[in-house]
Write a protein that holds these residues in place. Structure first.
Motif, mmCIF file in Angstrom:
data_model
loop_
_atom_site.group_PDB
_atom_site.id
_atom_site.type_symbol
_atom_site.label_atom_id
_atom_site.label_comp_id
_atom_site.label_asym_id
_atom_site.label_seq_id
_atom_site.Cartn_x
_atom_site.Cartn_y
_atom_site.Cartn_z
ATOM 1 N N SER A 316 -0.601 -24.935 -15.664
ATOM 2 C CA SER A 316 -0.543 -23.573 -15.114
ATOM 3 C C SER A 316 -0.759 -22.503 -16.187
ATOM 4 N N THR A 318 -0.485 -19.439 -15.558
ATOM 5 C CA THR A 318 0.587 -18.467 -15.289
ATOM 6 C C THR A 318 1.818 -18.770 -16.133
ATOM 7 N N GLN A 371 8.616 -12.339 -14.296
ATOM 8 C CA GLN A 371 7.766 -12.185 -13.114
ATOM 9 C C GLN A 371 6.759 -13.331 -13.011
ATOM 10 N N LEU A 372 6.206 -13.724 -14.153
ATOM 11 C CA LEU A 372 5.227 -14.807 -14.178
ATOM 12 C C LEU A 372 5.882 -16.150 -13.829
ATOM 13 N N GLN A 374 8.494 -16.494 -11.905
ATOM 14 C CA GLN A 374 8.741 -16.432 -10.461
ATOM 15 C C GLN A 374 7.453 -16.690 -9.679
ATOM 16 N N GLN A 375 6.346 -16.147 -10.185
ATOM 17 C CA GLN A 375 5.049 -16.375 -9.538
ATOM 18 C C GLN A 375 4.698 -17.869 -9.551
ATOM 19 N N THR A 378 6.747 -19.647 -6.905
ATOM 20 C CA THR A 378 6.228 -19.361 -5.568
ATOM 21 C C THR A 378 4.951 -20.150 -5.295
ATOM 22 N N ASP A 379 4.044 -20.167 -6.286
ATOM 23 C CA ASP A 379 2.739 -20.829 -6.119
ATOM 24 C C ASP A 379 2.854 -22.340 -6.014
#
Length: 544
Positions: A316, A318, A371-372, A374-375, A378-379
């Motif tokens: 990832s 992210t 934030q990243l 958490q992203q 979620t993904d």
């Protein structure tokens, strides 16, 4: 009884050896106090393996060999290639042919094998012999790789030496500054053969005098040296260099603190807190007698991701970006390195090299990192992202610091400590998903760093340990070889580094620094990003 006598004998020999080392130090400092300012003294705790430039692989050897030998060209403190035995050179339009014009006033150190005058002038045929020796498989020099891109070389006459490359390589002149490429005299080398390591004859500012291995090495001033200072005064200024071999950094620093040696390189953990404040300044007790010199060193310390890993967290981009944003590198340097080293807020190219740019990296942004993370959750549906950093014991404290900081942004971090040899093999064979590494320049050009991201260099056949791949990067990488204009190549290097950082195959931690401590009596030592010790312009006063 015989066993006890043997132990006593060995113990006595050990005591005598230790006493001999300190006697040599003592005699060197007290026997001729009036001449002390003409002798530069330093310690080499790792010992020296060879004084033959064909085997100038380790820093200890390179430092000593640099005092004895010269090559066609040399590097100044700003990493610019300057004339040395070659007074000038031309490069053909296709960037394949280098033609060097040699000085006519360079002589080898005196030796009886040279005959009547005990010396002779260096000529282009000496370089042809020296280069042939470097690539001779029977010699087995570790420096033969420096001529891998060379198609041919030859002496056109006594003063013209020509080198032809297989393909353009703008960093080639930088390679020629390495001590491997020093000139050596055929008649002396062939007389001593492998013993040339301890009977070196070169052209350098100092000449070999005496070597008691593991005890002391002495060089004397070369009265026939060809270089002068800016005022036309002949170099070197010193009359002698004396190198001792105390086996550990603590003993070395004790001798420095007592004024028995003039110079110490690096900051050992055993005394860093005693000498420096947390912000990297000399403590008052040392500032009265000691100078500290520091500057960029061509070494990037980093964490690497194996891009072919099957683990979602490593795959990832992210999460890789979150890790880059997720810890304070400045704080890390303050607490773990006493401020020595430059936090890596730029790319992979270290500070000190053309192409370095602070704007293309990552700074500490914890909220953005959260934030990243958490992203990513979620993904992927992975609620507890977890990674493992593999390292060696020397860097455990850094990895534990990163572990604590990344846990604050929601990433579980494990630290796996393995031996250095095991890590080296595992990273080369794609067995580690994430690991700590460093890259020290073999030669002072950013291409050396960017080679780690060419798809043609996938490990284990090359240094691309991350298996990063990009068609655009590969195109630019090949284009860089054809650009001879320094500024254009520098701009392209920055674009390439920026492209790598955007894909985050690595987390640059810090760019290392050279740190040197000298007595106040020493001047002219200087510093450079390749950490080369150059003593030809060093002077000592009578300060005590």
């Amino acid at each position: 009884m015989l066993k006890w006598v043997g132990i006593k004998f060995l113990y006595s020999k050990l005591i005598l050896r230790i006493l001999a080392v300190f006697l040599l130090i003592s005699c060197g400092n007290n026997a001729n106090t009036a001449q002390d300012h003409l002798v530069f003294r330093y310690n080499e705790h790792k010992n020296i393996g060879s004084l033959d430039p064909a085997f100038a692989k380790d820093n200890a050897d390179i430092w000593a060999i640099n005092q004895l030998f010269n090559g066609l060209v040399q590097m100044d403190e700003d990493l610019n290639v300057q004339p040395c035995i070659a007074k000038g050179w031309t490069i053909s339009e296709d960037a394949l042919t280098y033609t060097f014009s040699l000085r006519n006033d360079v002589k080898f150190h005196k030796h009886f094998l040279f005959g009547k005058d005990s010396t002779r002038q260096v000529n282009a045929h000496d370089f042809q012999y020296s280069f042939n020796r470097l690539i001779d498989k029977k010699v087995a020099s570790p420096g033969q790789w420096t001529l891998n891109k060379v198609e041919s070389f030859k002496a056109i006459n006594d003063t013209i030496f020509e080198i032809k490359l297989q393909q353009p390589f703008p960093a080639f002149l930088g390679l020629l500054t390495m001590k491997y490429c020093s000139v050596v005299p055929k008649e002396i080398v062939e007389h001593y053969q492998s013993d040339f390591r301890s009977h070196p004859i070169g052209t350098g500012p100092f000449l070999f005098k005496r070597w008691e291995e593991n005890l002391k090495l002495v060089f004397r001033r070369n009265a026939n040296y060809f270089e002068t200072d800016n005022n036309g005064k002949q170099l070197p200024y010193l009359e002698a260099v004396a190198i001792t071999f105390l086996p550990d950094k603590q003993s070395e620093f004790l001798q420095f603190a007592q004024g028995n040696i003039d110079f110490v390189s690096g900051l050992d953990a055993s005394y860093k807190d005693e000498v420096l404040t947390a912000t990297g300044n000399l403590r008052d007790s040392y500032a009265k007698h000691v100078n500290m010199i520091r500057g960029p060193y061509l070494n990037t310390e980093y964490l690497a991701f194996f891009m072919d890993s099957k683990i979602p967290e490593i795959q990832s981009e992210t999460l890789r970006r979150a890790i880059n944003y997720g810890f304070d590198k400045q704080k890390m340097m303050t607490y773990l390195r006493n401020g020595i080293g430059i936090p890596a807020h730029g790319g992979f190219i270290p500070k000190g090299l053309p192409g370095y740019d602070t704007s293309i990296g990552f700074t500490f942004q914890p909220e953005k990192a959260k934030q990243l993370v958490q992203q990513f959750k979620t993904d992927t549906g992975i609620s507890n992202p977890e990674i493992t950093i593999t390292t060696t014991s020397n860097y455990l404290s850094f990895c534990e610091y990163i572990q604590r900081e990344l846990q604050k942004i929601g990433i579980i971090v494990n630290v796996d400590v393995i031996p250095a040899a095991t890590l080296k093999d595992a990273k080369a064979n794609g067995k580690l998903d994430m690991f700590r590494a460093s890259w020290v320049a073999d030669y002072p050009d950013a291409e050396n760093y960017l080679s780690l991201y060419s798809s043609k260099n996938f490990a284990p056949n090359g240094p691309n340990y991350t298996h990063f791949r990009s068609e655009q990067f590969d195109t630019w990488y090949q284009e860089a070889f054809t650009i001879t204009d320094t500024k254009q190549r520098e701009l392209l290097y920055t674009k390439m580094d920026s492209l790598v950082m955007a894909s985050t195959p690595v987390v640059p931690l810090f760019y290392d620094e050279v740190v040197r401590f000298t007595r106040k009596s020493v001047s002219g030592l200087g510093i450079n990003p390749i950490n080369l010790l150059d003593l030809k312009r060093v002077q000592k006063s009578n300060l005590k």
